[in-house]
Design an enzyme around this catalytic site. Structure first.
Site, mmCIF file in Angstrom:
data_model
loop_
_atom_site.group_PDB
_atom_site.id
_atom_site.type_symbol
_atom_site.label_atom_id
_atom_site.label_comp_id
_atom_site.label_asym_id
_atom_site.label_seq_id
_atom_site.Cartn_x
_atom_site.Cartn_y
_atom_site.Cartn_z
ATOM 1 N N GLU A 66 0.819 -1.223 0.000
ATOM 2 C CA GLU A 66 0.000 0.000 0.000
ATOM 3 C C GLU A 66 0.856 1.278 0.000
ATOM 4 O OE1 GLU A 66 -0.974 -2.762 2.018
ATOM 5 O OE2 GLU A 66 -2.385 -3.174 0.391
ATOM 6 N N CYS B 224 8.925 -3.260 5.503
ATOM 7 C CA CYS B 224 9.830 -4.399 5.679
ATOM 8 C C CYS B 224 9.138 -5.636 5.130
ATOM 9 C CB CYS B 224 10.150 -4.578 7.156
ATOM 10 S SG CYS B 224 11.066 -6.089 7.485
ATOM 11 N N ILE C 218 9.669 -9.573 4.485
ATOM 12 C CA ILE C 218 10.543 -10.698 4.843
ATOM 13 C C ILE C 218 10.130 -11.914 4.021
ATOM 14 C CG2 ILE C 218 11.287 -12.219 6.712
ATOM 15 C CD1 ILE C 218 10.845 -9.869 8.641
ATOM 16 N N GLU D 244 7.418 -18.449 2.461
ATOM 17 C CA GLU D 244 7.516 -19.678 1.673
ATOM 18 C C GLU D 244 6.809 -19.579 0.326
ATOM 19 O OE1 GLU D 244 6.113 -22.655 4.354
ATOM 20 O OE2 GLU D 244 7.962 -22.590 5.532
ATOM 21 N N THR D 245 6.128 -18.455 0.098
ATOM 22 C CA THR D 245 5.419 -18.312 -1.174
ATOM 23 C C THR D 245 6.055 -17.200 -2.001
ATOM 24 O OG1 THR D 245 3.894 -16.646 -0.331
ATOM 25 C CG2 THR D 245 3.255 -18.957 -0.037
ATOM 26 N N HIS E 252 4.899 -14.464 -2.728
ATOM 27 C CA HIS E 252 4.420 -13.129 -2.369
ATOM 28 C C HIS E 252 5.552 -12.120 -2.247
ATOM 29 C CE1 HIS E 252 0.264 -14.186 -1.491
ATOM 30 N NE2 HIS E 252 0.076 -12.885 -1.429
ATOM 31 N N PHE F 127 12.805 5.002 -1.258
ATOM 32 C CA PHE F 127 12.418 3.595 -1.118
ATOM 33 C C PHE F 127 13.125 3.027 0.122
ATOM 34 C CE2 PHE F 127 13.382 -0.913 -2.471
ATOM 35 C CZ PHE F 127 12.073 -1.380 -2.444
HETATM 36 N N1 RBF Z 1 3.543 -6.680 3.860
HETATM 37 C C1 RBF Z 1 4.738 -6.248 4.279
HETATM 38 O O1 RBF Z 1 4.944 -5.049 4.442
HETATM 39 N N2 RBF Z 1 5.737 -7.147 4.580
HETATM 40 C C2 RBF Z 1 5.593 -8.492 4.420
HETATM 41 O O2 RBF Z 1 6.539 -9.233 4.702
HETATM 42 C C3 RBF Z 1 4.350 -8.952 3.925
HETATM 43 N N3 RBF Z 1 4.165 -10.276 3.694
HETATM 44 C C4 RBF Z 1 2.985 -10.702 3.187
HETATM 45 C C5 RBF Z 1 2.805 -12.066 2.920
HETATM 46 C C6 RBF Z 1 1.604 -12.511 2.394
HETATM 47 C C7 RBF Z 1 1.436 -13.974 2.095
HETATM 48 C C8 RBF Z 1 0.546 -11.577 2.151
HETATM 49 C C9 RBF Z 1 -0.786 -12.034 1.591
HETATM 50 C C10 RBF Z 1 0.722 -10.247 2.416
HETATM 51 C C11 RBF Z 1 1.933 -9.788 2.948
HETATM 52 N N4 RBF Z 1 2.112 -8.421 3.224
HETATM 53 C C12 RBF Z 1 3.332 -8.004 3.668
HETATM 54 C C13 RBF Z 1 1.001 -7.454 3.125
HETATM 55 C C14 RBF Z 1 0.956 -6.709 1.806
HETATM 56 O O3 RBF Z 1 1.947 -5.695 1.764
HETATM 57 C C15 RBF Z 1 -0.437 -6.048 1.619
HETATM 58 O O4 RBF Z 1 -0.713 -5.251 2.749
HETATM 59 C C16 RBF Z 1 -1.543 -7.071 1.439
HETATM 60 O O5 RBF Z 1 -1.223 -7.980 0.421
HETATM 61 C C17 RBF Z 1 -2.896 -6.365 1.110
HETATM 62 O O6 RBF Z 1 -2.794 -5.604 -0.086
#
Ligand code: RBF
Length: 155
Positions: free
Chosen positions: A64, A86, A88, A91-92, A94, A119
């Site tokens: 976002e 941040c 991290i 396992e997928t 994403h 950034f």
């Molecule tokens: N947002 C982060 O800022 N850091 C993450 O490590 C992170 N890991 C995610 C892992 C998964 C499987 C999902 C579904 C979302 C993750 N998000 C993470 C949230 C992402 O930035 C976002 O807020 C959501 O996908 C909703 O648009």
């Protein structure tokens, strides 16, 4: 291998007392993004920005960040935006999708609005690597992001 440690050591070459900054912070991994925010805030203040001219916007996750950065950068009185998050590796896939989208998205906002957008998003294999870059042995990437936007304003 980490990059060189950049820290704020002196005030900016330009007068920052009238410049307005927006810091956009992702809530995901907040134990990392809060120290990043603190680093960015302290960095801006050390460089000469005024606290009343620094606004904070919080978003759910790093994905976002670009939209909120755009909302901020489109404000007439905002001079620069710092995005902090941040991601991290899990396992997928994403991780790859989020990192790519955020990096590309923040760059696009910068080019579209013609304003510096930093950034400041850690993309790490684990939490330890993130902690080391959020006030640990590799410094604070939030502070580096503050230094980056100020260097761009100095151009
Ligand atoms: N947002 C982060 O800022 N850091 C993450 O490590 C992170 N890991 C995610 C892992 C998964 C499987 C999902 C579904 C979302 C993750 N998000 C993470 C949230 C992402 O930035 C976002 O807020 C959501 O996908 C909703 O648009």
């Amino acid at each position: 291998m980490a990059g060189t440690l950049k820290q704020v050591s002196q005030k900016s070459k330009i007068d920052l007392s009238g410049k307005k900054f927006a810091i956009v912070v992702a809530e995901w991994n907040e134990e990392i993004t809060e120290p990043l925010f603190q680093g960015a805030l302290d960095g801006l203040l050390k460089l000469g920005a005024k606290k009343k001219n620094i606004i904070r916007k919080t978003v759910p996750g790093s994905f976002e960040l670009p939209l909120a950065a755009q909302w901020m950068a489109e404000k007439k009185n905002v001079d620069a935006v710092i995005c902090l998050g941040c991601v991290i590796q899990g396992e997928t896939a994403h991780f790859d999708y989020i990192c790519q989208a955020v990096a590309y998205g923040t760059m696009k906002v910068s080019l579209k609005t013609n304003k510096p957008v930093a950034f400041g998003v850690l993309t790490t294999l684990n939490k330890q690597q993130a902690l080391e870059r959020a006030g640990g042995k590799y410094g604070n990437k939030g502070e580096e992001a503050a230094l980056t936007v100020v260097k761009m304003l100095e151009q």
